[in-house]
Design a protein around this motif. Structure first.
Motif, short mmCIF file in Angstrom:
data_model
loop_
_atom_site.label_atom_id
_atom_site.label_comp_id
_atom_site.label_asym_id
_atom_site.label_seq_id
_atom_site.Cartn_x
_atom_site.Cartn_y
_atom_site.Cartn_z
N VAL A 60 107.42 109.95 45.03
CA VAL A 60 107.55 109.19 46.27
C VAL A 60 106.46 108.12 46.23
CG1 VAL A 60 108.62 111.03 47.62
CG2 VAL A 60 106.12 110.86 47.53
N ALA A 61 106.72 107.00 46.88
CA ALA A 61 105.83 105.86 46.71
C ALA A 61 105.40 105.28 48.04
CB ALA A 61 106.52 104.77 45.88
N GLY A 62 104.19 104.73 48.05
CA GLY A 62 103.75 103.90 49.15
C GLY A 62 104.29 102.50 48.98
N THR A 63 104.25 101.72 50.04
CA THR A 63 104.82 100.37 49.99
C THR A 63 104.09 99.47 49.00
OG1 THR A 63 103.42 99.80 51.90
CG2 THR A 63 105.71 100.44 52.35
N GLU A 64 102.86 99.80 48.66
CA GLU A 64 102.10 98.98 47.71
C GLU A 64 102.11 99.54 46.30
OE1 GLU A 64 100.85 96.02 48.66
OE2 GLU A 64 101.84 96.51 50.55
N ALA A 65 102.95 100.53 46.04
CA ALA A 65 103.00 101.13 44.70
C ALA A 65 103.47 100.13 43.66
CB ALA A 65 103.92 102.35 44.71
N GLY A 107 104.67 108.92 26.42
CA GLY A 107 105.94 109.28 27.01
C GLY A 107 106.76 108.14 27.56
N ALA A 108 106.14 107.01 27.90
CA ALA A 108 106.89 105.93 28.55
C ALA A 108 107.98 105.36 27.67
CB ALA A 108 105.94 104.82 29.00
N CYS A 109 107.75 105.31 26.35
CA CYS A 109 108.72 104.66 25.47
C CYS A 109 110.05 105.40 25.41
CB CYS A 109 108.13 104.52 24.06
SG CYS A 109 106.95 103.15 23.92
N TRP A 110 110.08 106.65 25.83
CA TRP A 110 111.36 107.36 25.89
C TRP A 110 111.64 107.91 27.29
CZ3 TRP A 110 110.73 112.59 26.94
CH2 TRP A 110 109.45 113.12 26.70
N ARG A 111 110.61 108.31 28.01
CA ARG A 111 110.85 108.91 29.32
C ARG A 111 111.30 107.86 30.34
NH1 ARG A 111 106.36 112.50 29.83
NH2 ARG A 111 107.65 114.18 29.00
N LEU A 112 110.72 106.66 30.29
CA LEU A 112 111.08 105.63 31.26
C LEU A 112 112.54 105.22 31.09
CD1 LEU A 112 110.17 103.82 33.58
CD2 LEU A 112 109.43 102.14 31.88
N LYS A 113 113.01 105.15 29.86
CA LYS A 113 114.43 104.81 29.61
C LYS A 113 115.34 105.85 30.24
CE LYS A 113 115.98 105.17 25.39
NZ LYS A 113 116.25 104.85 23.95
N GLU A 114 114.95 107.12 30.16
CA GLU A 114 115.75 108.18 30.78
C GLU A 114 115.77 108.05 32.29
OE1 GLU A 114 114.09 111.85 29.48
OE2 GLU A 114 114.94 111.74 27.46
N GLU A 162 111.83 97.98 44.25
CA GLU A 162 112.63 98.06 43.03
C GLU A 162 112.64 99.48 42.49
OE1 GLU A 162 113.21 95.81 38.71
OE2 GLU A 162 111.27 95.66 39.74
N ALA A 163 111.50 100.19 42.60
CA ALA A 163 111.45 101.58 42.16
C ALA A 163 112.43 102.44 42.94
CB ALA A 163 110.03 102.12 42.30
N LEU A 164 112.59 102.12 44.22
CA LEU A 164 113.55 102.87 45.03
C LEU A 164 114.98 102.52 44.63
CD1 LEU A 164 114.10 104.78 47.42
CD2 LEU A 164 113.98 102.78 48.92
N SER A 165 115.25 101.25 44.40
CA SER A 165 116.62 100.83 44.08
C SER A 165 117.07 101.37 42.73
CB SER A 165 116.73 99.30 44.11
OG SER A 165 115.99 98.72 43.04
N CYS A 166 116.15 101.57 41.79
CA CYS A 166 116.52 102.11 40.48
C CYS A 166 116.32 103.62 40.41
CB CYS A 166 115.76 101.41 39.35
SG CYS A 166 114.01 101.82 39.24
N ARG A 167 115.92 104.22 41.53
CA ARG A 167 115.75 105.66 41.68
C ARG A 167 114.59 106.23 40.87
NH1 ARG A 167 117.17 106.67 46.21
NH2 ARG A 167 117.38 108.89 45.79
N LEU A 168 113.67 105.35 40.49
CA LEU A 168 112.43 105.87 39.90
C LEU A 168 111.66 106.70 40.92
CD1 LEU A 168 110.37 105.98 37.57
CD2 LEU A 168 109.45 103.80 38.39
N VAL A 169 111.74 106.28 42.19
CA VAL A 169 111.13 107.05 43.27
C VAL A 169 112.22 107.50 44.23
CG1 VAL A 169 108.94 105.81 43.04
CG2 VAL A 169 110.60 105.08 44.77
#
Length: 247
Positions: free
Chosen positions: A116-121, A137-144, A165-172
């Motif tokens: 979950v993220a704050g508005t300034e994340a 981990g980012a080179c493979w985990r972020l793609k997933e 953007e993190a919310l729209s792509c469901r990262l958060v």
């Protein structure tokens, strides 16, 4: 612990990254402290809430330490081993990200089950600017997590993912004002605390199993739970409540 503030509750563990003088940069001491947290949660499983403070989740790995590391340290996977251990904790992990989560800080957040993220994340992996890769981990985990196009934009072009953007792509899972961020994370864990601990633990295990393990893992997990007294108690309670509602 010098680098973490830890609060233990019966149904959760709250861990705050605490190196304010270094924007919570992850150094060797913090890695050791987080391994100690993992050891505790492996012995006594409960959900983990992981957060930062002072406008930073974690501003990356400690660059002064990275400068001195060589091939042998890279092959040890110092940070990646820790983050994978966090990913494999028996119970769910929630990262509450306020402010910057960069480099190793972003990779730590990616390793958690829910963010979950704050508005300034802000999430980013600027490692190539320092002559290295995002090797924890980012080179493979972020793609997933967000898909290949956005992951390549972050990892190859220095793009930073803001809160919306993190919310729209469901990262958060959700975005909140900074002052209500931790309360939102606790609300998620409150829901988990009402569930069967065994069912929650086995659900995470099955979710994380490789595709080739299904459906065998599903059947085995369900077989264990079908014999659990807690399952019988919860189902009887559900049926009793329904009977009362229909009278």
């Amino acid at each position: 612990m010098n680098t973490l503030l830890v609060e233990e509750k019966p149904d959760r563990l709250i861990v705050r990254l605490h190196r304010p003088e270094a924007r919570n940069a992850i150094n060797a001491e913090m890695v050791g402290d987080l391994h100690a947290v993992c050891s505790f949660l492996e012995r006594d499983p409960r959900p983990l809430l992981l957060t930062g403070g002072n406008g930073f989740f974690a501003a990356g790995a400690d660059i002064a330490e990275l400068l001195e590391r060589g091939r042998d340290q890279a092959l040890q996977g110092i940070n990646s081993t820790l983050f994978e251990r966090i990913r494999r904790l028996p119970m769910p992990t929630v990262a509450a990200v306020d402010g910057y989560a960069l480099g190793g800080g972003a990779e730590l957040a990616y390793a958690c089950d829910i963010r979950v993220a704050g508005t300034e994340a802000r999430f980013g992996n600027p490692e190539p600017n320092l002559g290295i890769i995002a090797g924890a981990g980012a080179c493979w985990r972020l793609k997933e997590l967000v898909g290949e196009p956005l992951a390549k934009l972050v990892l190859l072009a220095g793009h930073t993912i803001g809160a919306e953007e993190a919310l729209s792509c469901r990262l958060v899972a959700s975005v909140h004002e900074p002052e209500s961020l931790e309360a939102a994370a606790h609300t998620l864990i409150d829901r988990m605390a009402k569930m069967s601990p065994a069912a929650l633990r086995l659900t995470k295990l099955v979710l994380d199993a490789p595709p080739s393990a299904h459906p065998v893992t599903d059947h085995l997990a369900q077989a264990v739970l079908f014999e659990d007294p807690d399952k019988h108690a919860r189902m009887r309670k559900f049926l009793d409540r329904n009977r009362k509602d229909t009278r």
